[in-house]
Design a protein around this motif. Sequence first.
Motif, short mmCIF file in Angstrom:
data_model
loop_
_atom_site.label_atom_id
_atom_site.label_comp_id
_atom_site.label_asym_id
_atom_site.label_seq_id
_atom_site.Cartn_x
_atom_site.Cartn_y
_atom_site.Cartn_z
N TRP A 190 0.81 -1.22 0.00
CA TRP A 190 0.00 0.00 0.00
C TRP A 190 0.84 1.26 0.00
O TRP A 190 0.35 2.34 -0.33
CB TRP A 190 -0.96 -0.01 1.19
CG TRP A 190 -0.36 0.34 2.52
CD1 TRP A 190 0.42 -0.45 3.31
CD2 TRP A 190 -0.51 1.58 3.21
NE1 TRP A 190 0.78 0.22 4.45
CE2 TRP A 190 0.22 1.47 4.42
CE3 TRP A 190 -1.18 2.77 2.94
CZ2 TRP A 190 0.30 2.50 5.35
CZ3 TRP A 190 -1.11 3.80 3.86
CH2 TRP A 190 -0.38 3.66 5.05
N THR A 195 0.53 6.89 -2.80
CA THR A 195 0.44 7.17 -1.38
C THR A 195 1.50 8.17 -0.95
O THR A 195 1.25 9.08 -0.15
CB THR A 195 0.57 5.87 -0.57
OG1 THR A 195 -0.43 4.95 -1.00
CG2 THR A 195 0.40 6.14 0.92
N ASN A 280 2.03 4.41 13.95
CA ASN A 280 1.58 4.91 12.65
C ASN A 280 2.77 4.86 11.69
O ASN A 280 3.77 5.53 11.91
CB ASN A 280 1.09 6.35 12.75
CG ASN A 280 -0.07 6.53 13.71
OD1 ASN A 280 0.12 6.50 14.92
ND2 ASN A 280 -1.26 6.72 13.17
N GLU A 283 -0.38 5.51 8.25
CA GLU A 283 -1.80 5.66 8.56
C GLU A 283 -2.11 7.08 8.99
O GLU A 283 -1.40 7.66 9.82
CB GLU A 283 -2.22 4.67 9.65
CG GLU A 283 -2.25 3.22 9.22
CD GLU A 283 -0.90 2.54 9.20
OE1 GLU A 283 -0.81 1.40 8.72
OE2 GLU A 283 0.09 3.15 9.70
N TYR A 287 3.91 9.14 10.30
CA TYR A 287 4.97 8.12 10.27
C TYR A 287 5.79 8.19 11.56
O TYR A 287 5.96 9.25 12.15
CB TYR A 287 5.92 8.36 9.08
CG TYR A 287 5.31 8.01 7.74
CD1 TYR A 287 5.57 6.78 7.13
CD2 TYR A 287 4.48 8.90 7.08
CE1 TYR A 287 5.03 6.46 5.89
CE2 TYR A 287 3.92 8.59 5.84
CZ TYR A 287 4.20 7.37 5.25
OH TYR A 287 3.64 7.05 4.04
N ALA A 296 -3.77 1.58 13.97
CA ALA A 296 -2.32 1.55 13.82
C ALA A 296 -1.60 1.72 15.15
O ALA A 296 -0.62 1.04 15.44
CB ALA A 296 -1.87 2.63 12.83
N ASP A 402 -9.86 -2.19 5.05
CA ASP A 402 -8.99 -1.03 4.90
C ASP A 402 -8.16 -0.84 6.18
O ASP A 402 -8.33 0.13 6.91
CB ASP A 402 -9.86 0.21 4.62
CG ASP A 402 -9.06 1.50 4.49
OD1 ASP A 402 -7.88 1.43 4.11
OD2 ASP A 402 -9.62 2.58 4.79
N HIS A 404 -5.27 0.13 6.75
CA HIS A 404 -4.37 1.28 6.80
C HIS A 404 -5.13 2.61 6.76
O HIS A 404 -4.52 3.67 6.57
CB HIS A 404 -3.36 1.20 5.66
CG HIS A 404 -2.56 -0.07 5.70
ND1 HIS A 404 -1.67 -0.35 6.72
CD2 HIS A 404 -2.54 -1.15 4.88
CE1 HIS A 404 -1.12 -1.54 6.52
NE2 HIS A 404 -1.64 -2.05 5.42
N GLU A 405 -6.44 2.54 6.92
CA GLU A 405 -7.27 3.74 7.16
C GLU A 405 -7.12 4.77 6.05
O GLU A 405 -6.92 5.95 6.29
CB GLU A 405 -6.92 4.33 8.53
CG GLU A 405 -7.08 3.33 9.66
CD GLU A 405 -6.38 3.75 10.94
OE1 GLU A 405 -5.99 4.92 11.07
OE2 GLU A 405 -6.20 2.88 11.83
N GLN A 406 -7.26 4.31 4.83
CA GLN A 406 -7.12 5.20 3.68
C GLN A 406 -8.45 5.78 3.20
O GLN A 406 -8.46 6.77 2.49
CB GLN A 406 -6.45 4.44 2.52
CG GLN A 406 -5.01 4.04 2.79
CD GLN A 406 -4.42 3.24 1.65
OE1 GLN A 406 -4.70 2.06 1.48
NE2 GLN A 406 -3.59 3.90 0.85
#
Length: 484
Positions: A190, A195, A280, A283, A287, A296, A402, A404-406
């Motif tokens: 991902w 991204t 994170n 997410e 980072y 996350a 989902d 990774h909360e996109q």
Amino acid sequence: MRILFIDIDTLRPDHMGCYGYHRNTTPNMDRICGDGVRFDNYYCSDAPCLPSRAALVSGLFGIRNGAVGHGGTAADRRLTGPGRGFRDSVDDNNFHNIFRRAGMYTASVSTFAERHSSWWFNAGFNECHNVGGHGLESGEAVLPVAMDWLNRNRDRDNWFLHVHFWDPHTPYRAPANFGDPFADDPLPAWLNEETLELHKKHVGPHSLNELNMYDDNGVPGCPRMPGSASDMAGLRKVIDGYDTGIRYADHLVGQLADLLREQGIYDDTAIIITSDHGENMGELGIYCEHGTADHATCHIPFIMKWPGGQKGISENSLHYNLDLLPTAADLLGVPRCGNWDGESFAKAVMDGIPTGRDYLVLSQMAHVCQRSARFGDWLYVRTYHDGFHLFDDEMLFNITEDPHEQRDMKGQYPELCARGAKLILDWHDEQMLKTDGQVDPMLTVLKEGGPFHASNNNLGPYLKRLEETGRKEGAEKLRVRHQK
């Protein structure tokens, strides 16, 4: 009975082989996992470091024990008050004292208490070993102390040893001679060019432009920890640094397990592997930080190898880390004697019977002020202070599809938002009725200026940086929201 509790800071389960990660980050922990039970939906109730361990050790949600932040009033555990006896019942009935009550000698190798001035953590230990790094030490300083303790106590029958490794935590500090074990491995799928470009526009601390929270300064002596990432090579350095920290911690765990095998006590020793919180790693645009009350940050690994218990199975029910306290009491036959919020999952460990909860409420007050409801496939996030990330007041994610909360789906499913909000509200009211009129500590955090890591003192310089790095629109939005 011997119990080894391995506490690896900032370890997210989906970066472990036994949880399905494509990189070989955890071969030693994977082997231990095969001898026990892997819990797939295990969460810290309160994030990050200090609040998580306060909940674990006390058996109380942060809204009750009071320690929900990293600074200010809410970084200290709430005083018991007029009802306190000669000894504090919270400490007497804490997690570590369960093992004392079971007749075990207890010891800890950890710098956590000193790092956060949280000395309640040491309650219940016969011995505490502090290597003096305030949480910035490499595991190569921790391992010799733990190995020496195991060698000196090889003939002792009843003990509980807590060993704390910080290596996956920033700044990434695995020794240089450990190399770059994932140089040829692909990144998580991902994390692609699309991204990357999206995240380069993100506003908020610990974005790709400000991995050092509010700036792009590197960390002296930690070449694995970049200050920013502007291309896929830079993004790879971020992910490889984190994964190498995990792989190095696993290398240390392997040496502990090998020593137990050499001593002939591995099979009869209970081993618990877990973390205080996740991380994170992209997410919500964040980072290298445990900065939210989401999947996350709050989803953590939990592996329990227990003599006589289940082997090689997974358990999918919802659990909090504070559920471990009554679980340990039940497994050891120690009477429950605290006013705990946890629910035992001992039957899952011994008999493979699912014993989880219908939903969880997750909290974060150190980087943002958020409460979230985790139910079914869903995570509903309610934000009270955005930590300068410009989060909407509410967000909704399908964690199954989902993780990774996109894709925020609040617009498509307002009824699920209403359900999540009600779960948080009902939980809040239930907990507040137990607090003898105390104020919700989140309100204390907000009253004292907001989350410790999102102080208004940081906002002015950060707004200037945003303007200088092509994010003027974000700076204007932050001014409107926070400079009132």
